[in-house]
Design a protein around this motif. Structure first.
Motif, PDB file in Angstrom:
ATOM      1  N   ASP A 105      34.575  29.509  56.880  1.00  0.00           N
ATOM      2  CA  ASP A 105      35.351  30.746  56.784  1.00  0.00           C
ATOM      3  C   ASP A 105      34.445  31.974  56.882  1.00  0.00           C
ATOM      4  OD1 ASP A 105      37.802  29.503  56.534  1.00  0.00           O
ATOM      5  OD2 ASP A 105      37.891  29.659  54.351  1.00  0.00           O
ATOM      6  N   LYS A 106      33.307  31.904  56.218  1.00  0.00           N
ATOM      7  CA  LYS A 106      32.390  33.045  56.173  1.00  0.00           C
ATOM      8  C   LYS A 106      31.905  33.425  57.571  1.00  0.00           C
ATOM      9  CE  LYS A 106      27.938  34.517  54.249  1.00  0.00           C
ATOM     10  NZ  LYS A 106      26.813  34.145  53.342  1.00  0.00           N
ATOM     11  N   TYR A 107      31.568  32.410  58.375  1.00  0.00           N
ATOM     12  CA  TYR A 107      30.989  32.677  59.692  1.00  0.00           C
ATOM     13  C   TYR A 107      31.997  32.517  60.833  1.00  0.00           C
ATOM     14  CZ  TYR A 107      26.438  32.825  57.457  1.00  0.00           C
ATOM     15  OH  TYR A 107      25.371  33.180  56.660  1.00  0.00           O
ATOM     16  N   LYS A 108      33.242  32.234  60.474  1.00  0.00           N
ATOM     17  CA  LYS A 108      34.299  32.070  61.485  1.00  0.00           C
ATOM     18  C   LYS A 108      33.845  31.094  62.586  1.00  0.00           C
ATOM     19  CE  LYS A 108      36.470  36.549  60.698  1.00  0.00           C
ATOM     20  NZ  LYS A 108      35.790  36.799  59.415  1.00  0.00           N
ATOM     21  N   THR A 109      33.432  29.922  62.167  1.00  0.00           N
ATOM     22  CA  THR A 109      32.844  28.947  63.081  1.00  0.00           C
ATOM     23  C   THR A 109      33.887  28.200  63.897  1.00  0.00           C
ATOM     24  OG1 THR A 109      32.902  27.182  61.425  1.00  0.00           O
ATOM     25  CG2 THR A 109      30.937  28.544  61.494  1.00  0.00           C
ATOM     26  N   ASP A 110      33.479  27.789  65.077  1.00  0.00           N
ATOM     27  CA  ASP A 110      34.249  26.799  65.834  1.00  0.00           C
ATOM     28  C   ASP A 110      33.930  25.399  65.328  1.00  0.00           C
ATOM     29  OD1 ASP A 110      35.481  28.633  67.622  1.00  0.00           O
ATOM     30  OD2 ASP A 110      33.607  28.768  68.746  1.00  0.00           O
ATOM     31  N   VAL A 111      32.643  25.173  65.044  1.00  0.00           N
ATOM     32  CA  VAL A 111      32.178  23.861  64.577  1.00  0.00           C
ATOM     33  C   VAL A 111      31.140  24.083  63.483  1.00  0.00           C
ATOM     34  CG1 VAL A 111      31.032  21.694  65.205  1.00  0.00           C
ATOM     35  CG2 VAL A 111      32.510  22.849  66.873  1.00  0.00           C
ATOM     36  N   LEU A 112      31.270  23.319  62.396  1.00  0.00           N
ATOM     37  CA  LEU A 112      30.259  23.308  61.356  1.00  0.00           C
ATOM     38  C   LEU A 112      29.729  21.892  61.214  1.00  0.00           C
ATOM     39  CD1 LEU A 112      30.096  25.170  58.024  1.00  0.00           C
ATOM     40  CD2 LEU A 112      29.729  22.700  58.010  1.00  0.00           C
ATOM     41  N   LEU A 113      28.415  21.745  61.254  1.00  0.00           N
ATOM     42  CA  LEU A 113      27.787  20.431  61.167  1.00  0.00           C
ATOM     43  C   LEU A 113      27.114  20.278  59.813  1.00  0.00           C
ATOM     44  CD1 LEU A 113      26.855  17.809  62.735  1.00  0.00           C
ATOM     45  CD2 LEU A 113      24.752  19.066  63.219  1.00  0.00           C
ATOM     46  N   GLY A 114      27.517  19.220  59.080  1.00  0.00           N
ATOM     47  CA  GLY A 114      26.878  18.909  57.808  1.00  0.00           C
ATOM     48  C   GLY A 114      25.932  17.732  57.954  1.00  0.00           C
ATOM     49  N   ARG A 115      25.534  17.163  56.816  1.00  0.00           N
ATOM     50  CA  ARG A 115      24.585  16.054  56.818  1.00  0.00           C
ATOM     51  C   ARG A 115      25.228  14.803  56.225  1.00  0.00           C
ATOM     52  NH1 ARG A 115      20.029  16.149  53.834  1.00  0.00           N
ATOM     53  NH2 ARG A 115      20.777  17.689  52.352  1.00  0.00           N
ATOM     54  N   TYR A 116      24.620  13.660  56.519  1.00  0.00           N
ATOM     55  CA  TYR A 116      25.128  12.408  55.957  1.00  0.00           C
ATOM     56  C   TYR A 116      24.094  11.731  55.069  1.00  0.00           C
ATOM     57  CZ  TYR A 116      22.529   9.866  59.641  1.00  0.00           C
ATOM     58  OH  TYR A 116      21.555   9.355  60.460  1.00  0.00           O
ATOM     59  N   ASP A 203      22.926  22.432  55.320  1.00  0.00           N
ATOM     60  CA  ASP A 203      22.192  21.432  54.559  1.00  0.00           C
ATOM     61  C   ASP A 203      23.107  20.616  53.637  1.00  0.00           C
ATOM     62  OD1 ASP A 203      19.713  21.812  55.578  1.00  0.00           O
ATOM     63  OD2 ASP A 203      18.989  23.116  53.988  1.00  0.00           O
ATOM     64  N   ILE A 204      24.384  20.878  53.648  1.00  0.00           N
ATOM     65  CA  ILE A 204      25.301  20.194  52.744  1.00  0.00           C
ATOM     66  C   ILE A 204      25.496  18.745  53.198  1.00  0.00           C
ATOM     67  CG2 ILE A 204      27.646  20.142  51.813  1.00  0.00           C
ATOM     68  CD1 ILE A 204      27.732  23.204  52.303  1.00  0.00           C
ATOM     69  N   ALA A 205      25.062  17.807  52.375  1.00  0.00           N
ATOM     70  CA  ALA A 205      25.259  16.373  52.653  1.00  0.00           C
ATOM     71  C   ALA A 205      26.575  15.957  52.008  1.00  0.00           C
ATOM     72  CB  ALA A 205      24.102  15.565  52.092  1.00  0.00           C
ATOM     73  N   PHE A 206      27.560  15.658  52.843  1.00  0.00           N
ATOM     74  CA  PHE A 206      28.902  15.378  52.325  1.00  0.00           C
ATOM     75  C   PHE A 206      29.452  14.026  52.747  1.00  0.00           C
ATOM     76  CE2 PHE A 206      29.765  16.795  56.574  1.00  0.00           C
ATOM     77  CZ  PHE A 206      30.932  16.148  56.952  1.00  0.00           C
ATOM     78  N   TYR A 207      28.835  13.392  53.738  1.00  0.00           N
ATOM     79  CA  TYR A 207      29.401  12.187  54.351  1.00  0.00           C
ATOM     80  C   TYR A 207      28.517  10.989  54.039  1.00  0.00           C
ATOM     81  CZ  TYR A 207      31.916   9.438  57.883  1.00  0.00           C
ATOM     82  OH  TYR A 207      32.689   8.502  58.517  1.00  0.00           O
ATOM     83  N   VAL A 208      29.102   9.916  53.528  1.00  0.00           N
ATOM     84  CA  VAL A 208      28.345   8.704  53.217  1.00  0.00           C
ATOM     85  C   VAL A 208      28.633   7.668  54.301  1.00  0.00           C
ATOM     86  CG1 VAL A 208      27.833   6.911  51.518  1.00  0.00           C
ATOM     87  CG2 VAL A 208      28.490   9.212  50.758  1.00  0.00           C
ATOM     88  N   TYR A 209      27.601   7.393  55.082  1.00  0.00           N
ATOM     89  CA  TYR A 209      27.704   6.508  56.240  1.00  0.00           C
ATOM     90  C   TYR A 209      27.238   5.105  55.854  1.00  0.00           C
ATOM     91  CZ  TYR A 209      26.002   4.392  60.605  1.00  0.00           C
ATOM     92  OH  TYR A 209      25.721   3.523  61.625  1.00  0.00           O
ATOM     93  N   ARG A 210      28.150   4.165  55.913  1.00  0.00           N
ATOM     94  CA  ARG A 210      27.861   2.797  55.509  1.00  0.00           C
ATOM     95  C   ARG A 210      27.360   1.995  56.715  1.00  0.00           C
ATOM     96  NH1 ARG A 210      30.213   0.460  51.068  1.00  0.00           N
ATOM     97  NH2 ARG A 210      31.921   1.970  51.211  1.00  0.00           N
ATOM     98  N   GLN A 211      26.173   1.436  56.606  1.00  0.00           N
ATOM     99  CA  GLN A 211      25.609   0.619  57.675  1.00  0.00           C
ATOM    100  C   GLN A 211      26.099  -0.820  57.537  1.00  0.00           C
ATOM    101  OE1 GLN A 211      21.281   1.647  57.294  1.00  0.00           O
ATOM    102  NE2 GLN A 211      21.615   2.508  59.326  1.00  0.00           N
ATOM    103  N   ARG A 212      26.942  -1.197  58.481  1.00  0.00           N
ATOM    104  CA  ARG A 212      27.527  -2.552  58.461  1.00  0.00           C
ATOM    105  C   ARG A 212      27.146  -3.294  59.731  1.00  0.00           C
ATOM    106  NH1 ARG A 212      32.811  -3.932  58.638  1.00  0.00           N
ATOM    107  NH2 ARG A 212      33.426  -2.088  59.822  1.00  0.00           N
ATOM    108  N   ALA A 213      26.747  -4.538  59.570  1.00  0.00           N
ATOM    109  CA  ALA A 213      26.358  -5.347  60.730  1.00  0.00           C
ATOM    110  C   ALA A 213      27.526  -5.559  61.679  1.00  0.00           C
ATOM    111  CB  ALA A 213      25.799  -6.687  60.266  1.00  0.00           C
ATOM    112  N   ALA A 214      28.757  -5.579  61.160  1.00  0.00           N
ATOM    113  CA  ALA A 214      29.935  -5.874  61.987  1.00  0.00           C
ATOM    114  C   ALA A 214      30.600  -4.623  62.552  1.00  0.00           C
ATOM    115  CB  ALA A 214      30.961  -6.663  61.164  1.00  0.00           C
ATOM    116  N   SER A 215      30.040  -3.444  62.295  1.00  0.00           N
ATOM    117  CA  SER A 215      30.674  -2.223  62.777  1.00  0.00           C
ATOM    118  C   SER A 215      30.504  -2.083  64.284  1.00  0.00           C
ATOM    119  CB  SER A 215      30.077  -0.999  62.078  1.00  0.00           C
ATOM    120  OG  SER A 215      28.746  -0.795  62.497  1.00  0.00           O
ATOM    121  N   ILE A 216      31.303  -1.205  64.875  1.00  0.00           N
ATOM    122  CA  ILE A 216      31.241  -0.968  66.320  1.00  0.00           C
ATOM    123  C   ILE A 216      29.842  -0.529  66.736  1.00  0.00           C
ATOM    124  CG2 ILE A 216      32.092   0.505  68.195  1.00  0.00           C
ATOM    125  CD1 ILE A 216      34.759   0.678  66.758  1.00  0.00           C
ATOM    126  N   VAL A 217      29.232   0.331  65.930  1.00  0.00           N
ATOM    127  CA  VAL A 217      27.924   0.902  66.275  1.00  0.00           C
ATOM    128  C   VAL A 217      26.866  -0.184  66.392  1.00  0.00           C
ATOM    129  CG1 VAL A 217      26.088   2.409  65.454  1.00  0.00           C
ATOM    130  CG2 VAL A 217      28.468   3.126  65.221  1.00  0.00           C
TER     131      VAL A 217
END
Length: 304
Positions: A105-116, A203-217
């Motif tokens: 809101d402050k910077y009227k962004t199109d996209v904001l990127l956080g950290r995981y 610098d806001i880390a908000f997303y917890v990315y779970r590393q799974r052997a069976a995931s698509i990635v």
């Protein structure tokens, strides 16, 4: 209009789904909508989803069409000022989301990127993604400037789930995910950077990315390699002088990676790569290596 729409594609992630949905429901924002796309799950995912019906949640069940189609379906019915994608085997830190929105809101962004934060399949935290090296803790740029200087191996800046996007920005520029495409986040991020007038990295880390052997990635396949060539070709066909130098260099990196792994080649795409501008020294070297490796590659061009 809601303040934020959280879109959650679900496919056979029953073991992790409650943790994901509980984290989203706990976001301390009343004016939110949660859109769950059950993408033809065959495990207990739908039963778990039904436990949450009525808690600001919209549920759509479809035949299995893949992650991109599910995300697009959710985006098409969303009404929030901002949109956030969450994969159903991951989860978020709910108290961080208002901080992201405040910054957007402050910077009227199109996209904001956080950290995981990476965690093991069991939930044990492993590491955090890189931080912005600024005193303020965030970096404000245009889309064309944002990716400049980043390592081609830095997956953080490509991940769609780390992007808080203004919904009208995505709609105005017709930014969707390519249906059926592996590595779909690359094209999505390319288009976001191409059209965004203001991107903020936080610098806001908000997303917890779970590393799974069976995931698509983490599931290797021949099809994934062919899709990398498609993405490289897409970048070649759509990149312009005003785009970040990151993208043409990434296109060369994708082609080189496929060639060394599989010996698959496409001469027309190679000619496009040679005509790209703003190349880093390492990628110029890779172009020469590609020329040599292709001598020993399969004779026929792979269709992309």
């Amino acid at each position: 209009m809601k303040k934020i729409s959280i879109i959650v594609p679900v496919y056979n992630t029953a073991d992790y789904l409650r943790e994901c949905l509980n984290s989203i429901i706990s976001i301390p924002i009343c004016d939110k909508e949660i859109i769950i796309i059950n993408d033809g799950s065959t495990d207990d995912s739908l039963s778990i989803i039904n436990e949450y019906v009525g808690k600001d949640i919209t549920v759509i069940t479809t035949a299995n069409e893949g992650l991109s189609a599910a995300r697009n379906r959710g985006l098409n019915i969303s009404s929030g000022e901002y949109v956030l994608f969450v994969d159903s085997d991951d989860y978020i830190l709910p108290n961080k989301i208002p901080l992201l929105i405040e910054l957007a809101d402050k910077y009227k962004t199109d996209v904001l990127l956080g950290r995981y934060i990476k965690c093991k399949e069991t939930g044990e935290f492993l590491s955090e993604s890189r931080m912005v090296s600024t005193v303020e803790g965030h970096l404000v740029t245009t889309g064309g400037e944002f990716y400049n200087g980043y390592s081609l191996n830095d997956a953080t800046i490509i991940v769609a789930c780390l992007k808080l996007c203004r919904r009208t920005f995505l709609q105005r520029n017709q930014i969707l995910f390519v249906k059926g495409l592996y590595h779909e986040d690359v094209v999505f991020s390319f288009l976001c950077s191409k059209y965004a007038t203001r991107i903020v990295q936080s610098d806001i880390a908000f997303y917890v990315y779970r590393q799974r052997a069976a995931s698509i990635v983490h599931t290797p396949s021949y099809k994934k390699q062919v899709h990398k060539l498609f993405i490289a070709d897409y970048i070649c066909n759509n990149a312009s002088e005003s785009d970040s130098e990151f993208w043409p260099n990434l296109a060369i990196g994708l082609y080189f990676d496929v060639l060394r792994r599989t010996k698959l080649k496409n001469n027309q795409l190679f000619r496009k790569l040679k005509s790209l501008k703003k190349l880093r020294f390492t990628q110029k070297v890779k172009l020469e290596l590609i020329r040599i490796i292709q001598i020993f590659a399969s004779k026929a061009d792979i269709k992309i």
